[in-house]
Motif scaffolding. Sequence first.
Motif, PDB file in Angstrom:
ATOM      1  N   ASP A   1       0.835  -1.178   0.162  1.00  0.00           N
ATOM      2  CA  ASP A   1       0.010   0.067   0.017  1.00  0.00           C
ATOM      3  C   ASP A   1       0.746   1.229  -0.172  1.00  0.00           C
ATOM      4  OD1 ASP A   1      -2.668  -1.140   0.382  1.00  0.00           O
ATOM      5  OD2 ASP A   1      -2.136  -1.881   1.998  1.00  0.00           O
ATOM      6  N   PHE A   2       0.341   2.297  -0.793  1.00  0.00           N
ATOM      7  CA  PHE A   2       0.918   3.401  -0.865  1.00  0.00           C
ATOM      8  C   PHE A   2       1.014   4.307   0.405  1.00  0.00           C
ATOM      9  CE2 PHE A   2       1.496   8.055  -2.580  1.00  0.00           C
ATOM     10  CZ  PHE A   2       2.887   7.804  -3.098  1.00  0.00           C
ATOM     11  N   ILE A   3      -0.243   4.090   1.025  1.00  0.00           N
ATOM     12  CA  ILE A   3      -0.457   5.146   2.203  1.00  0.00           C
ATOM     13  C   ILE A   3      -0.094   4.363   3.361  1.00  0.00           C
ATOM     14  CG2 ILE A   3      -2.369   5.974   3.624  1.00  0.00           C
ATOM     15  CD1 ILE A   3      -1.910   7.465   0.995  1.00  0.00           C
ATOM     16  N   PHE A   4       0.891   5.010   4.268  1.00  0.00           N
ATOM     17  CA  PHE A   4       1.511   4.230   5.407  1.00  0.00           C
ATOM     18  C   PHE A   4       0.682   4.207   6.494  1.00  0.00           C
ATOM     19  CE2 PHE A   4       3.785   4.371   9.041  1.00  0.00           C
ATOM     20  CZ  PHE A   4       4.783   3.195   9.068  1.00  0.00           C
ATOM     21  N   ALA A   5       0.058   5.576   6.559  1.00  0.00           N
ATOM     22  CA  ALA A   5      -0.893   5.748   7.902  1.00  0.00           C
ATOM     23  C   ALA A   5      -1.607   6.962   7.595  1.00  0.00           C
ATOM     24  CB  ALA A   5      -0.017   5.764   8.986  1.00  0.00           C
ATOM     25  N   ILE A   6      -2.946   7.229   8.491  1.00  0.00           N
ATOM     26  CA  ILE A   6      -3.632   8.479   8.628  1.00  0.00           C
ATOM     27  C   ILE A   6      -3.893   8.590  10.019  1.00  0.00           C
ATOM     28  CG2 ILE A   6      -5.667   9.526   8.337  1.00  0.00           C
ATOM     29  CD1 ILE A   6      -5.953   8.391   5.742  1.00  0.00           C
ATOM     30  N   CYS A   7      -3.619   9.682  10.779  1.00  0.00           N
ATOM     31  CA  CYS A   7      -3.527  10.103  12.072  1.00  0.00           C
ATOM     32  C   CYS A   7      -4.350  11.556  12.360  1.00  0.00           C
ATOM     33  CB  CYS A   7      -2.305   9.991  12.691  1.00  0.00           C
ATOM     34  SG  CYS A   7      -1.085  10.955  12.395  1.00  0.00           S
ATOM     35  N   LEU A   8      -4.725  11.581  13.638  1.00  0.00           N
ATOM     36  CA  LEU A   8      -5.281  12.826  13.879  1.00  0.00           C
ATOM     37  C   LEU A   8      -4.476  13.278  14.999  1.00  0.00           C
ATOM     38  CD1 LEU A   8      -7.755  14.811  13.551  1.00  0.00           C
ATOM     39  CD2 LEU A   8      -8.742  13.810  15.512  1.00  0.00           C
ATOM     40  N   VAL A   9      -3.989  14.517  15.017  1.00  0.00           N
ATOM     41  CA  VAL A   9      -3.065  15.036  15.792  1.00  0.00           C
ATOM     42  C   VAL A   9      -4.013  16.215  16.572  1.00  0.00           C
ATOM     43  CG1 VAL A   9      -0.986  16.325  16.730  1.00  0.00           C
ATOM     44  CG2 VAL A   9      -0.905  14.491  14.931  1.00  0.00           C
ATOM     45  N   ASP A  10      -3.859  16.079  18.145  1.00  0.00           N
ATOM     46  CA  ASP A  10      -4.838  17.147  18.905  1.00  0.00           C
ATOM     47  C   ASP A  10      -3.628  17.878  19.689  1.00  0.00           C
ATOM     48  OD1 ASP A  10      -6.945  18.349  20.153  1.00  0.00           O
ATOM     49  OD2 ASP A  10      -6.466  17.309  22.048  1.00  0.00           O
ATOM     50  N   PHE A  11      -4.010  19.543  19.809  1.00  0.00           N
ATOM     51  CA  PHE A  11      -3.055  20.156  20.758  1.00  0.00           C
ATOM     52  C   PHE A  11      -3.982  20.278  22.109  1.00  0.00           C
ATOM     53  CE2 PHE A  11      -1.743  23.848  22.735  1.00  0.00           C
ATOM     54  CZ  PHE A  11      -0.355  23.785  22.352  1.00  0.00           C
ATOM     55  N   HIS A  12      -3.370  19.337  23.229  1.00  0.00           N
ATOM     56  CA  HIS A  12      -3.865  19.449  24.543  1.00  0.00           C
ATOM     57  C   HIS A  12      -3.466  20.599  25.121  1.00  0.00           C
ATOM     58  CE1 HIS A  12      -4.567  18.192  28.564  1.00  0.00           C
ATOM     59  NE2 HIS A  12      -5.731  17.297  28.125  1.00  0.00           N
ATOM     60  N   HIS A  13      -4.025  21.100  25.839  1.00  0.00           N
ATOM     61  CA  HIS A  13      -3.709  22.650  26.509  1.00  0.00           C
ATOM     62  C   HIS A  13      -2.648  22.339  27.673  1.00  0.00           C
ATOM     63  CE1 HIS A  13      -6.820  21.292  29.468  1.00  0.00           C
ATOM     64  NE2 HIS A  13      -6.383  21.946  30.222  1.00  0.00           N
ATOM     65  N   ILE A  14      -2.649  21.055  28.181  1.00  0.00           N
ATOM     66  CA  ILE A  14      -1.792  20.832  29.233  1.00  0.00           C
ATOM     67  C   ILE A  14      -0.284  20.042  28.567  1.00  0.00           C
ATOM     68  CG2 ILE A  14      -1.123  19.590  31.606  1.00  0.00           C
ATOM     69  CD1 ILE A  14      -4.035  20.506  32.496  1.00  0.00           C
ATOM     70  N   ARG A  15      -0.832  18.761  27.964  1.00  0.00           N
ATOM     71  CA  ARG A  15       0.361  17.944  27.478  1.00  0.00           C
ATOM     72  C   ARG A  15       0.869  18.287  26.088  1.00  0.00           C
ATOM     73  NH1 ARG A  15      -3.987  14.780  29.314  1.00  0.00           N
ATOM     74  NH2 ARG A  15      -4.626  14.435  27.100  1.00  0.00           N
ATOM     75  N   GLY A  16       0.420  19.346  25.318  1.00  0.00           N
ATOM     76  CA  GLY A  16       1.012  19.895  24.250  1.00  0.00           C
ATOM     77  C   GLY A  16       0.543  18.814  23.235  1.00  0.00           C
ATOM     78  N   PRO A  17       0.993  18.851  21.834  1.00  0.00           N
ATOM     79  CA  PRO A  17       0.297  18.357  20.728  1.00  0.00           C
ATOM     80  C   PRO A  17       0.511  16.780  21.024  1.00  0.00           C
ATOM     81  CG  PRO A  17       2.465  19.080  20.282  1.00  0.00           C
ATOM     82  CD  PRO A  17       2.096  19.526  21.629  1.00  0.00           C
ATOM     83  N   GLU A  18      -0.269  15.874  20.712  1.00  0.00           N
ATOM     84  CA  GLU A  18      -0.353  14.264  20.901  1.00  0.00           C
ATOM     85  C   GLU A  18      -1.244  13.733  19.678  1.00  0.00           C
ATOM     86  OE1 GLU A  18      -1.504  13.883  24.798  1.00  0.00           O
ATOM     87  OE2 GLU A  18      -3.755  14.340  24.429  1.00  0.00           O
ATOM     88  N   ILE A  19      -0.805  12.460  19.533  1.00  0.00           N
ATOM     89  CA  ILE A  19      -1.504  11.582  18.313  1.00  0.00           C
ATOM     90  C   ILE A  19      -2.954  11.188  19.098  1.00  0.00           C
ATOM     91  CG2 ILE A  19      -1.780   9.585  17.182  1.00  0.00           C
ATOM     92  CD1 ILE A  19       1.440  10.007  16.807  1.00  0.00           C
ATOM     93  N   GLN A  20      -4.166  11.471  18.530  1.00  0.00           N
ATOM     94  CA  GLN A  20      -5.185  11.085  19.078  1.00  0.00           C
ATOM     95  C   GLN A  20      -5.767   9.989  18.613  1.00  0.00           C
ATOM     96  OE1 GLN A  20      -8.107  14.274  18.845  1.00  0.00           O
ATOM     97  NE2 GLN A  20      -9.932  13.285  20.042  1.00  0.00           N
ATOM     98  N   TRP A  21      -5.510   9.801  17.238  1.00  0.00           N
ATOM     99  CA  TRP A  21      -6.269   8.617  16.543  1.00  0.00           C
ATOM    100  C   TRP A  21      -5.166   8.068  15.469  1.00  0.00           C
ATOM    101  CZ3 TRP A  21      -7.623   8.138  11.279  1.00  0.00           C
ATOM    102  CH2 TRP A  21      -8.522   7.116  10.939  1.00  0.00           C
TER     103      TRP A  21
END
Length: 616
Positions: free
Chosen positions: A91-111
């Motif tokens: 497969d050409f697509i390796f992955a899809i993800c959603l990154v959320d900016f948490h007000h305390i922990r900072g940016p993190e992968i959500q999905w």
Amino acid sequence: MDENPWEDEYIKPLRLSKRRDSRSSQPDNEFKMRPIRLTSKTEDTPDLAHERKSEELPSPQTPRRRSIQIKNLPIIEKSPPKLRIESNSSDFIFAICLVDFHHIRGPEIQWWKSNYLETIDSNLFKNLPFQSLPDGSHLFEETFSNFNLVYDFSTNKSYDNLNDLINFNDDPRNLKTLFGCSCIRQININELSEEELKRNKDIKRSIIQKALVIINKDKPIFTKIKDKLSIITRSYFLQDNLSNFDVLENLFENLNNEINFNDNEEFFINLNLKQSLLQLGNKMLIIFKALLLEKKILIYSNNKLELLTKFQNNLISLIPNLINNLIYSGCQLSDYQEIYNGKLVKPTSLNTENRDSMLKFFGLPLKIFNTKGSFWNPYLPLQQINQLNFPETKSFMIGCSNLLFVNQSKDLGVDLLINLDTYEMSSPNGLNSELSLTSNDKAFMSNLISKCSADVVDDENENFIGNDDYIRYQFEDYLLSLLSTVRFNQYVQKFGQYPPGFSNASNSINEDNNVYNGDLSIFNSSFINSWKTTENFDIWDLTCDEFIFNFINPRHVQVDFNNESAISSFFNNLNFKFKNLNVDDEETKPNKFINKKFSDEDFKQSKDKKKWFFNK
């Protein structure tokens, strides 16, 4: 040679045709996008002029080459096999993800959803959240970012910072580059439904910011998925429940099954190369030549994050087919020569109906970022700045949006700093004469910029003079003329004589200026000498055919244009003189010989004033 490479002159505008090079007055020698006409017969000394169509006549200013010896290459029908990444999935697509900016922990992968990894832990792609949400992205309701990741498919490890590189003890030939594209979007919490606010009671900021990220392998696909990525991101935020990821699941299936990523024509659509050229002027050619010299190039923007990616893709597009050869571009440990065990050979066949085959014949694409110590990353976050201090780092092209990169550019050894917010360019550590533009370089850029500045349509070819494709073709012609000149010069140095069909006198363009075929100074001798010390030159020298100068004039691409312009100017001036002469209607032919004794007094008494003009 002009010693000031930063001179920014005002240049008049001009415009395009569908033909790749309307400047050259020698159509039988120019390199066009059509197949090269070679004979498939076995002959000892094929005649190039005989192979051309009868209507393609040589320029009257340049003598026809009577005999040019070229190698007889077998013509094949199939394209050469492409390098393929070995992994557990095709497969050409390796992955899809959603990154959320948490007000305390900072940016993190959500999905996360991937064809290769079911789950992702903290040891994999440690900087992915920071790359997906670049510094300054909070200033935009919607913006985009591109970045590279380094992954080993055999060990399932990622290499994300200086420590990973220093402690690397696996096979560097297994390191591959993954290409990430993120769409960053933010909404005000007032736009959320009451149910969503209740589910997210810990929200302490007035905005919610997330990034939808697509990670693929083989080559960047920014322009092909940008619009789709924008629509899906907007649709996701319109949901009443942001914990519903069905729309992202559907995107994953769509990208895997319905989009064709093999069509190369769309990779450079909507990049607006023309705008960058007009803003930077002659500096665009300096940056292009700096890429060939494997310089350390830092590109900064805080106000135009999307342009940060577009500009770098535009630079890559100036080197033919480089876009399809970037899977080893993201890491300083990768080496194209090691991957092939040093067994690099020149082409033994040529498919004239296949552009990739013809580019391979000319040793293209140049391996700018695919050698040890060189790398490219369209966006490098502050968390990875120490990666530039890796001892083996010799060259790079990186994008950044944090001002600390600019402030430390001198310590980081940056050769060229380009500020896209102001379109200024500087050299923190000083620029040597090797990047000074010659007079022909400046004339080439002047003509190109003037054509791009004037909005003229070529009705005959139904194309626009000065569009992005036209600009890329002109830089391709420039590069091909450079490569041909170097090969011609190597032949002369090796055999002590000119190749069959060439001679120093008969191929001179302007004997007063000493411009001959194979003259390296016309590109800047310091630049040529410096390029010959680079890794990409070594690879090109091993993989380019020895006799490419039989197909491309071995001289600066601007020389033919200068010659054509001078002749055109001469006849235009002569016509102007005739139009402004007050002569009788009596028809007279000019005398062949000049009578020096014919005086001005004779003119007053003469009824034949045309005769006086030519004798005078």
